[in-house]
Design an enzyme around this catalytic site. Structure first.
Site, PDB file in Angstrom:
ATOM      1  CE  LYS A  55      27.178  -4.846  35.378  1.00 59.57           C
ATOM      2  NZ  LYS A  55      27.498  -3.873  34.204  1.00 59.57           N
ATOM      3  CD  GLN A  99      25.488  -3.298  31.003  1.00 50.18           C
ATOM      4  OE1 GLN A  99      25.575  -3.201  32.182  1.00 50.18           O
ATOM      5  NE2 GLN A  99      26.742  -3.878  30.383  1.00 50.18           N
ATOM      6  CG  ASP A 122      30.522   1.215  35.381  1.00 51.76           C
ATOM      7  OD1 ASP A 122      30.987   0.126  35.908  1.00 51.76           O
ATOM      8  OD2 ASP A 122      29.756   0.968  34.437  1.00 51.76           O
TER       9      ASP A 122
END
Ligand code: NAD
Length: 299
Positions: A55, A99, A122
């Protein structure tokens, strides 16, 4: 029998990343700063380390600023919450991603709830889940948003009259996927581990999205001829003798389904590459909103 068209998620994702890169450069020119994504990793889970590294690299390749925060596995909830609060306040940070999975002593829901929803690229914050549910603009989880982009690219924006079956009801893939398909006017069935006669349910579908995590569970004879099949699953098989790593396969038995479907995503090279490309897209959208600018068109 005709072989299904391959839906090339890798090529679509590369194109999306290039368009995001151009828009990021224009944003930097206009505002004097790059769009910024902060990625927080707690602990040393090897797969998570790979994802976080990928990422960060993708961000930089698209002309965005990447802020990585790698914290030890025993980080306290208070310390993590205080980092998130700092990132919420940080003017250089447009998107925040924690994460998952987090180590067991940390309350995932509480951590996600602490992220400013307008930086929640997200799309996991309850406010963004709610916005999607009621049809308001907000951040949509990257994987299902990538899937609907691939579907619309192939079938058009209006899926009226099409039956869609989503297999898997997770908050990050299955449920938002069902909502996106509903918003696009498909008639949607959300199937899961308690669904009876799953094969028959799938046989009705013009669109199948498999997000289960069980290697090659969906067989070729479950697929309606001509259906469009989106395989979200990423499963590693045990290694063959003499090999170090097993093969990656999806939730769909690809070789069988390819002979029946109209179009299908491969694994790897289908949905996987879309997830990071959409994360960059969401970060760009967040940056524009944060700077009080209209959302970039065509993304
Ligand atoms: P999850 O474990 O949270 O959810 C799995 C879902 O599958 C559950 O809702 C469950 O009800 C359903 N299920 C389990 N067994 C079933 C069965 N026998 N029949 C029907 N349904 C069944 O998983 P997830 O996070 O939604 O991920 C699903 C898959 O997608 C995994 O393989 C994951 O690795 C993959 N994934 C890929 C990406 C990507 O970028 N391509 C992103 C996220 C997840």
């Amino acid at each position: 029998m005709a072989t299904a068209a391959l839906i090339d998620g890798k090529a679509f994702a590369e194109d999306l990343r290039a368009r995001v890169g151009e828009a990021a450069a224009a944003f930097a020119q206009a505002t004097g700063r790059k769009p910024g994504l902060a990625v927080v990793l707690v602990g040393d889970d090897p797969a998570s380390q790979v994802y976080v590294g990928a990422k960060g690299k993708a961000c930089e390749a698209a002309g965005m600023a990447s802020f990585e925060h790698r914290l030890p596995a025993d980080t306290s909830e208070a310390a993590l919450l205080s980092l998130i609060e700092r990132l919420n306040q940080d003017e250089a940070v447009d998107g925040i991603l924690v994460q998952l999975p987090l180590p067991a002593h940390l309350d995932e829901q509480a951590i996600i709830a602490a992220i400013n929803p307008d930086k929640d690229v997200d799309g996991f914050h309850i406010s963004n889940a709610g916005r999607l549910a009621v049809g308001q603009a907000g951040f949509v989880p990257c994987t299902p948003l990538g899937c609907i982009m691939l579907l619309k690219d192939r079938l058009g924006d209006d899926l009226s009259g099409l039956d869609a079956v989503v297999i898997g009801r997770s908050n990050i893939v299955g449920k938002p996927m069902a909502q996106l398909l509903t918003d696009a006017n498909a008639t949607v069935t959300l199937a899961h581990s308690r669904t009876k006669n799953l094969a028959d349910v799938v046989r009705r579908a013009d669109i199948v999205v498999a997000a289960v995590g069980r290697p090659e569970m969906v067989r070729g004879d479950w697929i309606k001829p001509g259906a469009t099949v989106i395989d979200v699953g990423i499963n590693r098989l045990p290694p063959e003798p003499g090999k170090e790593k097993g093969k990656l396969v999806g939730d769909v038995a690809f070789a069988e389904a390819r002979d029946v479907a109209g179009a299908i995503t491969p694994v790897p090279g289908g949905v996987g590459p879309m997830t990071i490309a959409v994360l960059l897209r969401n970060t760009l959208v967040a940056a524009h909103a944060h700077a009080g600018q209209p959302a970039p068109g065509g993304l």
